[in-house]
Enzyme design. Sequence first.
Site, PDB file in Angstrom:
ATOM      1  N   SER A 152       0.852  -1.242  -0.060  1.00 41.41           N
ATOM      2  CA  SER A 152       0.044  -0.028  -0.052  1.00 41.41           C
ATOM      3  C   SER A 152       0.640   1.151  -0.092  1.00 41.41           C
ATOM      4  O   SER A 152       1.957   1.044   0.507  1.00 41.41           O
ATOM      5  CB  SER A 152      -0.831  -0.047   1.199  1.00 41.41           C
ATOM      6  N   TYR A 165      -0.476  -1.101  10.050  1.00 41.60           N
ATOM      7  CA  TYR A 165      -0.445  -1.294   8.549  1.00 41.60           C
ATOM      8  C   TYR A 165       0.642  -0.701   7.843  1.00 41.60           C
ATOM      9  O   TYR A 165       1.243  -1.287   6.968  1.00 41.60           O
ATOM     10  CB  TYR A 165      -1.846  -0.907   8.194  1.00 41.60           C
TER      11      TYR A 165
END
Length: 271
Positions: A152, A165
């Site tokens: 990401s 994350y």
Amino acid sequence: MKLGLENQVALVTGAGQGVGRQICIELAAEGARVIVNDLVAERAEKVVAEITAAGGKALAAPADITRADEVEAMVAKGSAQFGAPVSILVNNAGIIPERREKGGRTPPFLDMPPSDWAKIVNLNVFGTMNCCRSVLPGMVARKSGRIINIISEAGRIGEANMAVYSGAKAAMAGFGKALAREHGRHAITVNSIALGAVSHAGIKDGPLHVDATVENNERLGKMLNIYPISKGIGRLSRPEDISGLVAFLASDRALFITGQTIGASGGFAMI
């Protein structure tokens, strides 16, 4: 464009829906034989049915990739089924922090329990490592292989309320760069693709639902403003915007691309 993936064996993790599903379909259309991994067997089997109906070859491989023994068994089963070792690995499986409430924001780091840290790190980081450790010996022996990590943009630039994350995705990219240095001498390339928000059919509601428009979803209108291309085309990215790049990186046309993180996020991060 034919990319020369005929008879290659590809393992795609987290492939039962969304980006993973489309990557499997694209690789199969290019001639690869695909091991479709998902934690949920029914999702993997549905993707396999789609591929075989279109004339491709695929195997459903339900497994928890945080468990090294399940990964080893999955890779062995896929290699036996297709009569060849895995030559393409796409580490796509991953989870984001759970939202405080439906439609709410993800919590800041100080409000996230350590049990949630473990879920995110185990799947994104240790799952990736387990899969790489399982397929790399065969790639080294053949002096050929492609590893592609789906990360990401949060891992490249950091994102508030997604600290764990962001760290996990950054770890995947750093791990990939190190593997690229270690295994370049074996003609193995390792790259990462950084995504932004992706709209797909597996999302039930909200701005990422495939039927969301700026007219029926106010949050989508705001999200489009942070993606330069989205402002121009009026939508967020979709799985098919990513799967072609994966297929390219899996091919010999990308032989001199290794150790890189390539953004496929519509300009969200320009690094």
